[in-house]
Motif scaffolding. Sequence first.
Motif, mmCIF file in Angstrom:
data_model
loop_
_atom_site.group_PDB
_atom_site.id
_atom_site.type_symbol
_atom_site.label_atom_id
_atom_site.label_comp_id
_atom_site.label_asym_id
_atom_site.label_seq_id
_atom_site.Cartn_x
_atom_site.Cartn_y
_atom_site.Cartn_z
ATOM 1 N N LEU A 54 0.851 -1.193 0.000
ATOM 2 C CA LEU A 54 0.000 0.000 0.000
ATOM 3 C C LEU A 54 0.891 1.248 0.000
ATOM 4 O O LEU A 54 1.054 1.921 1.022
ATOM 5 C CB LEU A 54 -0.916 0.003 1.231
ATOM 6 N N GLU A 105 0.651 4.261 -0.878
ATOM 7 C CA GLU A 105 0.089 5.576 -0.534
ATOM 8 C C GLU A 105 -0.034 5.786 0.976
ATOM 9 O O GLU A 105 -0.324 6.892 1.426
ATOM 10 C CB GLU A 105 -1.296 5.752 -1.182
ATOM 11 N N TRP A 106 0.179 4.718 1.741
ATOM 12 C CA TRP A 106 -0.071 4.755 3.181
ATOM 13 C C TRP A 106 1.229 4.759 3.969
ATOM 14 O O TRP A 106 2.214 4.149 3.578
ATOM 15 C CB TRP A 106 -0.921 3.552 3.587
ATOM 16 N N ALA A 117 -3.090 8.221 4.994
ATOM 17 C CA ALA A 117 -2.918 8.518 3.576
ATOM 18 C C ALA A 117 -3.556 9.870 3.279
ATOM 19 O O ALA A 117 -4.464 10.320 3.988
ATOM 20 C CB ALA A 117 -3.549 7.441 2.706
ATOM 21 N N PHE A 122 -4.980 11.977 -0.219
ATOM 22 C CA PHE A 122 -5.307 11.873 -1.626
ATOM 23 C C PHE A 122 -5.740 13.238 -2.148
ATOM 24 O O PHE A 122 -6.535 13.921 -1.507
ATOM 25 C CB PHE A 122 -6.441 10.864 -1.842
ATOM 26 N N ALA A 137 -8.180 0.037 4.122
ATOM 27 C CA ALA A 137 -7.198 0.754 3.297
ATOM 28 C C ALA A 137 -7.181 0.195 1.872
ATOM 29 O O ALA A 137 -7.135 0.957 0.897
ATOM 30 C CB ALA A 137 -5.811 0.666 3.921
ATOM 31 N N LYS A 138 -7.236 -1.121 1.729
ATOM 32 C CA LYS A 138 -7.266 -1.737 0.390
ATOM 33 C C LYS A 138 -8.536 -1.349 -0.353
ATOM 34 O O LYS A 138 -8.506 -1.069 -1.549
ATOM 35 C CB LYS A 138 -7.161 -3.251 0.502
ATOM 36 N N ILE A 174 -10.261 1.389 0.114
ATOM 37 C CA ILE A 174 -10.116 2.808 -0.228
ATOM 38 C C ILE A 174 -9.238 2.951 -1.460
ATOM 39 O O ILE A 174 -9.564 3.698 -2.391
ATOM 40 C CB ILE A 174 -9.550 3.608 0.971
ATOM 41 N N ASP A 175 -8.129 2.231 -1.496
ATOM 42 C CA ASP A 175 -7.243 2.301 -2.664
ATOM 43 C C ASP A 175 -7.944 1.844 -3.935
ATOM 44 O O ASP A 175 -7.664 2.357 -5.020
ATOM 45 C CB ASP A 175 -5.988 1.467 -2.440
ATOM 46 N N ALA A 176 -8.850 0.893 -3.830
ATOM 47 C CA ALA A 176 -9.594 0.430 -4.995
ATOM 48 C C ALA A 176 -10.574 1.500 -5.494
ATOM 49 O O ALA A 176 -10.910 1.525 -6.676
ATOM 50 C CB ALA A 176 -10.343 -0.857 -4.667
ATOM 51 N N GLU A 235 -8.150 6.881 -6.957
ATOM 52 C CA GLU A 235 -6.956 6.877 -7.790
ATOM 53 C C GLU A 235 -6.286 8.232 -7.628
ATOM 54 O O GLU A 235 -6.692 9.210 -8.255
ATOM 55 C CB GLU A 235 -7.306 6.619 -9.247
ATOM 56 N N PRO A 236 -5.272 8.301 -6.762
ATOM 57 C CA PRO A 236 -4.640 9.610 -6.506
ATOM 58 C C PRO A 236 -3.916 10.136 -7.733
ATOM 59 O O PRO A 236 -3.452 9.372 -8.572
ATOM 60 C CB PRO A 236 -3.648 9.319 -5.380
#
Length: 96
Positions: free
Chosen positions: A16, A18-19, A28, A30, A85-86, A88-90, A93-94
């Motif tokens: 991860l 971004e974290w 994180a 964004f 967190a996973k 959120i990442d899905a 898209e930062p």
Amino acid sequence: MEKLSENDIEKRLLHLPEWDYYDNAIHAEFEFENFKDCFSAMSRIAFECEALNHHPDWSNTYNVLTISLSTHSANGVTDKDFKLAKAIDAIVEPEE
């Protein structure tokens, strides 16, 4: 839910990028093009939070979303935080 060791947290964070881990939580930030896009992402994340029954400490300032995850009942970071967190990442898209 059992609190993870710092070693376990650091290993999981390799997946991860971004974290970051500090202050007993994973964090994180964004950035979006505008407020509407940021708020839209927050709305989508909110549904995932409800589904997981786990809620972040978060804020947004115009187009920036700042998120901190920890499990208060475990007094630290748990598997539940990494699942969220996973998710959120899905959703997010930062910008590069």
